[in-house]
Write a protein that holds these residues in place. Structure first.
Motif, PDB file in Angstrom:
ATOM      1  N   ASP A 180     -40.977  30.071  -8.329  1.00 18.70           N
ATOM      2  CA  ASP A 180     -42.715  30.568  -7.818  1.00 18.70           C
ATOM      3  C   ASP A 180     -43.299  31.717  -8.614  1.00 18.70           C
ATOM      4  N   ALA A 181     -44.759  31.628  -8.996  1.00 15.61           N
ATOM      5  CA  ALA A 181     -44.839  31.777  -9.800  1.00 15.61           C
ATOM      6  C   ALA A 181     -45.453  33.045  -9.585  1.00 15.61           C
ATOM      7  N   ASP A 182     -45.458  33.577  -8.549  1.00 11.84           N
ATOM      8  CA  ASP A 182     -46.261  34.917  -7.811  1.00 11.84           C
ATOM      9  C   ASP A 182     -45.462  34.981  -6.155  1.00 11.84           C
ATOM     10  N   LEU A 183     -45.184  36.160  -6.043  1.00 14.58           N
ATOM     11  CA  LEU A 183     -44.307  37.141  -5.008  1.00 14.58           C
ATOM     12  C   LEU A 183     -44.914  36.363  -3.635  1.00 14.58           C
ATOM     13  N   LYS A 184     -46.567  36.180  -3.536  1.00 15.77           N
ATOM     14  CA  LYS A 184     -47.500  35.918  -2.107  1.00 15.77           C
ATOM     15  C   LYS A 184     -47.473  37.345  -0.963  1.00 15.77           C
ATOM     16  N   SER A 185     -47.301  38.263  -1.648  1.00 13.24           N
ATOM     17  CA  SER A 185     -48.150  39.617  -1.839  1.00 13.24           C
ATOM     18  C   SER A 185     -46.702  39.969  -0.492  1.00 13.24           C
ATOM     19  N   VAL A 186     -45.847  40.005  -0.700  1.00 14.43           N
ATOM     20  CA  VAL A 186     -44.783  40.260   0.272  1.00 14.43           C
ATOM     21  C   VAL A 186     -44.153  41.852  -0.278  1.00 14.43           C
ATOM     22  N   ASP A 187     -44.084  42.619   1.261  1.00 18.66           N
ATOM     23  CA  ASP A 187     -43.376  43.753   0.616  1.00 18.66           C
ATOM     24  C   ASP A 187     -42.305  44.010   0.489  1.00 18.66           C
ATOM     25  N   ALA A 188     -41.413  43.201   0.497  1.00 14.47           N
ATOM     26  CA  ALA A 188     -40.030  43.414   0.649  1.00 14.47           C
ATOM     27  C   ALA A 188     -39.515  41.765   0.024  1.00 14.47           C
ATOM     28  N   VAL A 189     -38.073  42.033  -0.758  1.00 14.10           N
ATOM     29  CA  VAL A 189     -37.345  40.738  -1.207  1.00 14.10           C
ATOM     30  C   VAL A 189     -36.084  40.988  -0.267  1.00 14.10           C
ATOM     31  N   VAL A 190     -35.639  39.602  -0.529  1.00 17.97           N
ATOM     32  CA  VAL A 190     -34.321  38.981   0.236  1.00 17.97           C
ATOM     33  C   VAL A 190     -33.443  38.367  -0.593  1.00 17.97           C
ATOM     34  N   VAL A 191     -32.769  38.666  -1.610  1.00 22.91           N
ATOM     35  CA  VAL A 191     -32.064  37.544  -2.963  1.00 22.91           C
ATOM     36  C   VAL A 191     -31.132  37.251  -2.213  1.00 22.91           C
ATOM     37  N   PRO A 192     -30.814  35.831  -1.335  1.00 23.49           N
ATOM     38  CA  PRO A 192     -29.473  35.479  -0.171  1.00 23.49           C
ATOM     39  C   PRO A 192     -28.388  35.573  -0.727  1.00 23.49           C
ATOM     40  N   GLY A 193     -27.475  34.510  -0.185  1.00 26.93           N
ATOM     41  CA  GLY A 193     -26.049  33.828  -0.626  1.00 26.93           C
ATOM     42  C   GLY A 193     -25.930  32.721  -1.196  1.00 26.93           C
ATOM     43  N   GLY A 194     -24.953  32.290  -1.302  1.00 27.16           N
ATOM     44  CA  GLY A 194     -24.908  30.585  -1.636  1.00 27.16           C
ATOM     45  C   GLY A 194     -24.286  30.420  -3.133  1.00 27.16           C
ATOM     46  N   PHE A 195     -24.436  29.356  -3.190  1.00 30.12           N
ATOM     47  CA  PHE A 195     -23.977  29.238  -5.064  1.00 30.12           C
ATOM     48  C   PHE A 195     -24.765  28.800  -6.466  1.00 30.12           C
ATOM     49  N   SER A 196     -25.950  29.372  -7.119  1.00 29.88           N
ATOM     50  CA  SER A 196     -27.189  28.874  -7.292  1.00 29.88           C
ATOM     51  C   SER A 196     -27.381  28.744  -8.482  1.00 29.88           C
ATOM     52  N   TYR A 197     -27.988  27.516  -8.632  1.00 27.74           N
ATOM     53  CA  TYR A 197     -27.133  26.888 -10.124  1.00 27.74           C
ATOM     54  C   TYR A 197     -26.390  26.144 -10.105  1.00 27.74           C
ATOM     55  N   GLY A 198     -25.203  25.948  -8.948  1.00 26.84           N
ATOM     56  CA  GLY A 198     -23.554  25.751  -8.302  1.00 26.84           C
ATOM     57  C   GLY A 198     -23.259  26.763  -9.030  1.00 26.84           C
ATOM     58  N   ASP A 199     -23.425  28.082  -9.821  1.00 28.81           N
ATOM     59  CA  ASP A 199     -22.536  28.889 -10.168  1.00 28.81           C
ATOM     60  C   ASP A 199     -22.137  28.760 -11.318  1.00 28.81           C
ATOM     61  N   TYR A 200     -22.862  28.131 -11.939  1.00 28.47           N
ATOM     62  CA  TYR A 200     -22.416  27.439 -13.791  1.00 28.47           C
ATOM     63  C   TYR A 200     -22.391  28.901 -14.555  1.00 28.47           C
ATOM     64  N   LEU A 201     -22.196  28.543 -15.550  1.00 31.72           N
ATOM     65  CA  LEU A 201     -21.530  30.002 -17.097  1.00 31.72           C
ATOM     66  C   LEU A 201     -20.695  30.797 -16.200  1.00 31.72           C
ATOM     67  N   ARG A 202     -21.922  31.516 -15.387  1.00 27.98           N
ATOM     68  CA  ARG A 202     -21.001  32.677 -14.224  1.00 27.98           C
ATOM     69  C   ARG A 202     -21.914  33.123 -12.814  1.00 27.98           C
ATOM     70  N   ALA A 203     -21.715  33.308 -12.159  1.00 27.72           N
ATOM     71  CA  ALA A 203     -22.379  33.365 -11.029  1.00 27.72           C
ATOM     72  C   ALA A 203     -23.991  34.489 -10.596  1.00 27.72           C
ATOM     73  N   GLY A 204     -24.817  33.688 -10.912  1.00 26.36           N
ATOM     74  CA  GLY A 204     -25.813  34.624 -11.090  1.00 26.36           C
ATOM     75  C   GLY A 204     -26.250  34.407 -12.084  1.00 26.36           C
ATOM     76  N   ALA A 205     -25.959  33.697 -12.625  1.00 23.35           N
ATOM     77  CA  ALA A 205     -26.014  34.509 -14.586  1.00 23.35           C
ATOM     78  C   ALA A 205     -26.953  33.246 -14.539  1.00 23.35           C
ATOM     79  N   ILE A 206     -27.522  32.342 -14.217  1.00 25.88           N
ATOM     80  CA  ILE A 206     -28.603  31.428 -14.521  1.00 25.88           C
ATOM     81  C   ILE A 206     -29.427  31.909 -13.436  1.00 25.88           C
ATOM     82  N   ALA A 207     -29.767  31.766 -11.945  1.00 25.76           N
ATOM     83  CA  ALA A 207     -30.520  31.758 -11.336  1.00 25.76           C
ATOM     84  C   ALA A 207     -31.790  33.354 -12.029  1.00 25.76           C
ATOM     85  N   ARG A 208     -30.564  34.608 -12.862  1.00 24.30           N
ATOM     86  CA  ARG A 208     -31.096  36.036 -13.013  1.00 24.30           C
ATOM     87  C   ARG A 208     -32.426  35.095 -13.802  1.00 24.30           C
TER      88      ARG A 208
END
Length: 223
Positions: A35-63
Motif C-alpha cells: 500500500d502507498a497510503d495508510l488509509k487515514s488510520v489512527d493506529a497500526v498493528v503489525v501482526p505475527g506470522g512469517f513475513s516473506y517466509g522469514d528469509y534472510l532474517r525474521a522481519g528483515a525483508i518486511a522492514r
C-alpha cells in the motif's frame, strides 16, 4: 477510531488482530504490504506470522515493504504502533525499537500459554493495566529471544521501557526475561507473546490481552 492491520506475504495473525480491534470497539482497516497510503488510520498493528517466509532474517525483508516506510514516518510523528511476534521483529529491524529477536535459546519452536507481567502501564497500549498485573497469553515463536547489548538493556530498564516481562518461566531465553519493550515516547510497543489470541474467555487462555487494544483507544481519545 480506525486501526490498521498490515498483511505481508506469510502473515498468519492479521485476522486475529483485526478481530481484537473490533472487540475493542474500533474499526479494523486492512493494510497491504504494498500500500502507498495508510488509509487515514489512527493506529497500526503489525501482526505475527512469517513475513516473506522469514528469509534472510525474521522481519528483515518486511522492514522494506512500501507500507512500512509510511508506518515509520507516522510513528515518528506520534502514531501508536503495536508489533506482535513477527511484528515485533519487524519494528526492531525498522529501527523503531532497539535490539533484535534471534533464535530461541533452546533452538526449538515454542508454542504454549505463557504468564507475563506488566512492567509499564503508561504506554499508549497498556493504559488499562496496572503495574505488576499478570495474565496468560499464548506464545508461538522460533526467533523470539530478545537480545541487545548491555548498555541498551540497562537504558531500557532505567527509562522504564521494558513493558512486559515473562513470569513463571522464560520460554525463549530473552535477556532479563524481557517479553516486550516500547519507544521513548511510549507510542510504539513490541511484544513477542500474542495478546490478540487472548481476547475472549471462550477461545483464549484469558481475555486479558484485549487490554492492549482498548488502551490505545483511550490514548487516541486524549491525543
Amino acid at each position: 477510531m480506525k486501526i490498521g492491520v498490515i498483511t505481508f506475504p506469510g502473515t498468519l495473525d492479521d485476522q486475529d488482530a483485526a478481530r481484537a480491534v473490533r472487540y475493542a470497539g474500533a474499526e479494523a482497516v486492512a493494510l497491504w504490504h504494498g500500500d502507498a497510503d495508510l488509509k487515514s488510520v489512527d493506529a497500526v498493528v503489525v501482526p505475527g506470522g512469517f513475513s516473506y517466509g522469514d528469509y534472510l532474517r525474521a522481519g528483515a525483508i518486511a522492514r522494506f515493504a512500501p507500507v512500512m516506510g509510511l508506518v515509520i514516518d507516522a510513528a515518528k510523528n506520534g502514531m501508536p504502533v503495536l508489533g506482535i511476534c513477527n511484528g515485533f521483529q519487524i519494528l526492531c529491524e525498522a529501527g523503531l525499537l532497539p535490539g533484535a529477536l534471534v533464535r530461541n535459546a533452546g533452538l526449538h519452536f515454542v508454542c504454549r500459554d505463557q504468564r507475563i507481567r506488566v512492567e509499564n502501564a503508561t504506554t499508549a497500549w497498556t493504559g488499562r493495566y496496572e503495574f505488576g498485573n499478570e495474565f496468560v497469553v499464548p506464545v508461538k515463536n522460533m526467533d523470539g529471544r530478545y537480545v541487545a547489548d548491555k548498555s541498551t538493556v540497562d537504558e531500557l530498564e532505567w527509562d522504564g521501557r521494558v513493558v512486559f516481562r515473562y513470569a513463571a518461566g522464560n520460554p525463549n531465553g530473552s535477556v532479563r526475561d524481557i517479553a516486550g519493550i516500547c519507544s521513548k515516547n511510549g507510542r510504539v510497543v513490541g511484544l513477542m507473546p500474542h495478546p490478540e489470541h487472548a481476547v475472549d474467555e471462550l477461545t483464549g487462555p484469558s481475555a486479558a490481552g484485549l487490554g492492549l487494544f482498548t488502551s490505545v483507544l483511550d490514548a487516541l481519545a486524549v491525543r
